[in-house]
Scaffold this motif. Structure first.
Motif, PDB file in Angstrom:
ATOM      1  N   LEU A 144      -3.165  -5.347  -2.037  1.00 19.76           N
ATOM      2  CA  LEU A 144      -3.801  -3.904  -2.742  1.00 19.76           C
ATOM      3  C   LEU A 144      -4.230  -3.935  -3.970  1.00 19.76           C
ATOM      4  CD1 LEU A 144      -0.512  -2.084  -1.295  1.00 19.76           C
ATOM      5  CD2 LEU A 144      -2.915  -1.969  -0.415  1.00 19.76           C
ATOM      6  N   ARG A 152      -8.900   0.541   0.877  1.00 16.25           N
ATOM      7  CA  ARG A 152      -7.737   0.747   1.105  1.00 16.25           C
ATOM      8  C   ARG A 152      -7.838   1.448   2.501  1.00 16.25           C
ATOM      9  NH1 ARG A 152      -5.366   1.720  -4.694  1.00 16.25           N
ATOM     10  NH2 ARG A 152      -5.277  -0.489  -5.332  1.00 16.25           N
ATOM     11  N   MET A 222      -2.229  -3.983   3.076  1.00 17.57           N
ATOM     12  CA  MET A 222      -2.056  -2.780   3.962  1.00 17.57           C
ATOM     13  C   MET A 222      -1.438  -2.956   5.001  1.00 17.57           C
ATOM     14  SD  MET A 222      -2.160   0.572   4.235  1.00 17.57           S
ATOM     15  CE  MET A 222      -3.506   1.026   2.996  1.00 17.57           C
ATOM     16  N   MET A 351      -1.111   3.862  -0.135  1.00 18.38           N
ATOM     17  CA  MET A 351      -2.046   4.193  -1.177  1.00 18.38           C
ATOM     18  C   MET A 351      -1.753   4.894  -2.370  1.00 18.38           C
ATOM     19  SD  MET A 351      -5.238   5.537   1.486  1.00 18.38           S
ATOM     20  CE  MET A 351      -5.260   4.710   3.135  1.00 18.38           C
TER      21      MET A 351
END
Length: 373
Positions: A144, A152, A222, A351
């Motif tokens: 990330l 993302r 993710m 996120m």
């Protein structure tokens, strides 16, 4: 769905003087309205009073506050994604049940992810285990940190597409139609699937979402974060809680609803499929999903028996069971819908968590053997 107390009831529940009650109202801690029967008198929201009473009972010692965060207690993480307030599930300021009436799942993803252009979900590979499908992405996925928000979102779309394919979605198009196509459903049934996915998209800081956020705080990719969420969801006290509801319904089919409910309660068990700690007056997700679904006689009798025995209102697990029966879905459809719908919320929380440059690492209170000098 709100319940309101008179001034006298509010004072009795709180055990305070009138001046203290008015102070709570002025600070926004308890909502007040005019009594519909007598506008000269005031009423006070009962769930605000219940929450305040619980906080006062726990006290303000640091250990008590920390312990209270573990199970339905004090808020522990700031989020702008969703909340439950006054019996309503809210997605970024919008009522989830209102969204479920017409919104496509992709629009809900756009809202939760705050992406101007959510990438189209690619076709997902079929006939894979959902855990394997996500794990297959982890090996080559990017961590990330350093990823832009747009990338993302792309990572999330790819992971959710893979998860959907493993859970039965087929082909291209909107996510609910892919799943309906894989299950051989007609357009009207496909719309029920859409409603379910929207209503399940997020639910504040539940166990699987917390697991996904913990993974995100480490900088994991993710797909790995979604795999953490899916692993937590697989437990019988979370995403597979529908299995207990189905077992209760099967017992009700065999022995009668009243006898089944009485046996479960006599064994000091919480009645599965009914009641929810965040919705003392009824789960709005269940009401929205059951609207338009005809209950079979056995499930209708089970609802009546639960209401009579313990004032239990159907929760979303019961609604998913009713949906599964009415549409002749796969036996594990409840878990599949939960996993696919909630993956949208997991991605949003990943996120959001990625914006914080800090790892989630609480301390433990040691209760083991004493250290030897």
């Amino acid at each position: 769905m709100d319940d309101w107390y008179s001034r006298e009831q509010a004072l009795r529940e709180l055990g305070v003087a009138a001046q203290t009650l008015y102070a709570y109202v002025s600070r926004g801690m308890i909502a007040r309205r005019a009594d519909p029967a007598d506008p000269r008198r005031s009423q006070y929201r009962s769930d605000d009073i219940a929450a305040l009473t619980q906080r006062r009972a726990r006290g303000r010692r640091p250990a008590a506050i920390a312990a209270s965060t573990i199970a339905w207690g004090e808020p522990v993480i700031d989020t702008a994604i969703s909340t439950v307030v006054h019996g309503r599930l809210i997605y970024r300021g919008q009522d989830a049940t209102t969204l479920a009436a017409t919104a496509p799942v992709e629009d809900v993803a756009r809202l939760l992810w705050q992406g101007d252009a959510i990438p189209a979900l690619p076709p997902g590979a079929a006939a894979l285990d959902p855990f394997v499908a996500l794990a297959a992405l982890v090996g080559t996925a990017r961590a990330l940190p350093g990823r832009s928000h747009e990338r993302r979102c792309t990572d999330a779309a790819a992971a959710i597409a893979a998860l959907g394919g493993a859970l039965g979605a087929s082909g291209e198009g909107p996510l609910h139609r892919r799943l309906a196509r894989g299950w051989g459903l007609d357009p009207s049934a496909a719309d029920v699937v859409r409603r379910a996915l929207v209503l399940l998209a997020d639910h504040e800081l539940n166990a699987s979402t917390f697991a996904a956020r913990v993974a995100a705080s480490t900088g994991a990719p993710m797909a790995a974060c979604l795999l953490a969420g899916l692993s937590a969801l697989s437990g019988p006290r979370h995403g597979r809680a529908g299995a207990a509801t189905a077992a209760l319904a099967q017992e009700a089919d065999a022995r009668g609803a009243g006898a089944a409910v009485a046996r479960w309660l006599a064994d000091h068990r919480v009645l599965p499929g009914f009641g929810h700690p965040l919705y003392p007056l009824g789960d709005p997700r269940a009401a929205a999903l059951l609207d338009g679904i005809a209950l079979d006689p056995a499930l209708a009798a089970l609802c009546d028996a639960a209401a009579e025995a313990c004032d239990g209102a159907p929760n979303v697990d019961f609604a998913l069971l009713a949906m599964t029966r009415a549409l002749a879905l796969p036996e594990d459809a409840s878990f599949r819908l939960f996993a696919l719908g909630r993956s949208i919320g997991w991605a949003a929380h990943v996120m959001e968590q990625a914006m914080h440059d800090a790892i989630i690492r609480p301390r433990a209170r040691y209760a083991g053997a004493r250290v030897r000098e």
